[in-house]
Motif scaffolding. Structure first.
Motif, PDB file in Angstrom:
ATOM      1  N   HIS A 175      42.173   9.640  30.754  1.00  0.00           N
ATOM      2  CA  HIS A 175      41.904   9.543  32.199  1.00  0.00           C
ATOM      3  C   HIS A 175      42.589   8.317  32.767  1.00  0.00           C
ATOM      4  O   HIS A 175      42.945   7.390  32.040  1.00  0.00           O
ATOM      5  CB  HIS A 175      40.394   9.530  32.489  1.00  0.00           C
ATOM      6  N   ASP A 176      42.807   8.315  34.067  1.00  0.00           N
ATOM      7  CA  ASP A 176      43.603   7.281  34.716  1.00  0.00           C
ATOM      8  C   ASP A 176      42.802   6.034  35.064  1.00  0.00           C
ATOM      9  O   ASP A 176      43.376   4.959  35.213  1.00  0.00           O
ATOM     10  CB  ASP A 176      44.246   7.825  36.003  1.00  0.00           C
ATOM     11  N   TYR A 177      41.485   6.171  35.222  1.00  0.00           N
ATOM     12  CA  TYR A 177      40.697   5.054  35.750  1.00  0.00           C
ATOM     13  C   TYR A 177      40.675   3.870  34.796  1.00  0.00           C
ATOM     14  O   TYR A 177      40.882   2.728  35.196  1.00  0.00           O
ATOM     15  CB  TYR A 177      39.265   5.518  36.053  1.00  0.00           C
ATOM     16  N   TYR A 179      40.895   2.677  30.247  1.00  0.00           N
ATOM     17  CA  TYR A 179      41.398   3.049  28.925  1.00  0.00           C
ATOM     18  C   TYR A 179      40.520   2.547  27.779  1.00  0.00           C
ATOM     19  O   TYR A 179      40.596   3.057  26.653  1.00  0.00           O
ATOM     20  CB  TYR A 179      42.795   2.434  28.719  1.00  0.00           C
ATOM     21  N   ALA A 219      32.889   7.155  35.809  1.00  0.00           N
ATOM     22  CA  ALA A 219      34.187   7.631  35.331  1.00  0.00           C
ATOM     23  C   ALA A 219      34.278   7.600  33.811  1.00  0.00           C
ATOM     24  O   ALA A 219      34.833   8.507  33.189  1.00  0.00           O
ATOM     25  CB  ALA A 219      35.306   6.786  35.932  1.00  0.00           C
ATOM     26  N   ALA A 223      34.411  10.573  30.371  1.00  0.00           N
ATOM     27  CA  ALA A 223      35.640  10.496  29.580  1.00  0.00           C
ATOM     28  C   ALA A 223      35.321  10.309  28.098  1.00  0.00           C
ATOM     29  O   ALA A 223      35.997  10.877  27.233  1.00  0.00           O
ATOM     30  CB  ALA A 223      36.514   9.353  30.081  1.00  0.00           C
ATOM     31  N   LYS A 226      34.239  13.643  26.806  1.00  0.00           N
ATOM     32  CA  LYS A 226      35.398  14.527  26.649  1.00  0.00           C
ATOM     33  C   LYS A 226      36.211  14.148  25.421  1.00  0.00           C
ATOM     34  O   LYS A 226      36.649  15.017  24.653  1.00  0.00           O
ATOM     35  CB  LYS A 226      36.263  14.448  27.903  1.00  0.00           C
ATOM     36  N   GLU A 227      36.425  12.849  25.224  1.00  0.00           N
ATOM     37  CA  GLU A 227      37.203  12.396  24.061  1.00  0.00           C
ATOM     38  C   GLU A 227      36.532  12.782  22.747  1.00  0.00           C
ATOM     39  O   GLU A 227      37.190  13.249  21.814  1.00  0.00           O
ATOM     40  CB  GLU A 227      37.400  10.873  24.125  1.00  0.00           C
TER      41      GLU A 227
END
Length: 253
Positions: A175-177, A179, A219, A223, A226-227
């Motif tokens: 995701h972009d938000y 890391y 956010a 993520a 999902k990961e």
């Protein structure tokens, strides 16, 4: 042996007040077999971040067409390191909170063949000025990472990290938000060896953080979920790829 090319990359968004000092602190000549270059990933800044970075000595500047988020900037930084030909990539925040002068300490476990991925740990080192709510958030997300990986981690949100070339090639940021959590989960699950290195940390004195707690939680938690649901394959790791001779030997080409 041939010199190891180390690219130090700084994801930056509106950091004109601090990025120059960070770049000037980066050690360039700490070992005769290491060639250090500096890359700035300008994440759509609206100030003079890129110009200040260039004046301070950045070797490469990649400018994103618009602000996409820290996760996107770090992803781009890893890709650019590979494109430029880095043997090792080092990420450090551009806000001057992390000690650029300790980059050789961060690299040492990779050069010794002990790790593929290192993180500068504020909680193993020293912390000055971190607000209590940030500490609590760090404790929570770091503990969550430790539970999921069944491996104790002290500082899962560190903004100072180093990667072997293999780690960069296989790193995925979904995701972009941000890391921080997903990258460590991704690499450790693939079999990359992580090691934390104590660092000295001091909260920024200029600019402001663009990470907001509520947005971070909403956010990052999805993520992480999902990961962890994604299948990953173990990687066959070359554990001696970046070993350095003793400084006294000076046998480099």
């Amino acid at each position: 042996m041939k010199k190891q090319k180390v690219i130090v990359f700084l994801p930056a968004y509106n950091e004109e007040q601090s990025i120059g000092e960070v770049i000037r602190k980066i050690p360039r000549f700490f070992h005769p077999c290491v060639d250090v270059k500096v890359l700035v990933i300008d994440d759509g800044s609206t100030d003079h971040t890129a110009a200040v970075a260039k004046e301070a000595g950045a070797d490469y500047i990649y400018q994103m067409p618009e602000n996409r988020g820290l996760g996107a900037a770090v992803r781009q930084g890893l890709q650019e390191c590979l494109r430029i030909g880095a043997d090792i990539g080092v990420m450090i925040d551009a806000d001057n909170e992390y000690p650029a002068e300790q980059i050789p300490d961060l690299l040492a476990p990779i050069f010794a063949g002990e790790a593929d991925y290192t993180m500068g740990s504020r909680f193993l080192g020293t912390i000055r000025g971190m607000k209590w709510h940030r500490r609590l958030g760090n404790y929570f997300f770091t503990f969550l990472q430790s539970l999921l990986l069944r491996k104790w981690i002290y500082d899962g949100q560190s903004g100072m990290r180093a990667f072997s070339r293999q780690a960069m090639e296989h790193a995925e940021i979904i995701h972009d938000y941000n890391y921080a959590q997903v990258l460590t989960l991704n690499l450790v699950r693939k079999g990359f060896r992580v090691k934390e290195v104590p660092i000295r940390y001091q909260v920024r004195t200029t600019g402001q953080s663009f990470i907001k707690f509520r947005a971070y939680v909403t956010a990052v938690l999805p993520a992480i979920w999902k990961e962890m649901r994604r299948p990953v394959k173990k990687v066959a790791i070359d554990k001696s790829a970046h070993r350095l001779p003793n400084v006294a030997e000076k046998q480099c080409s």
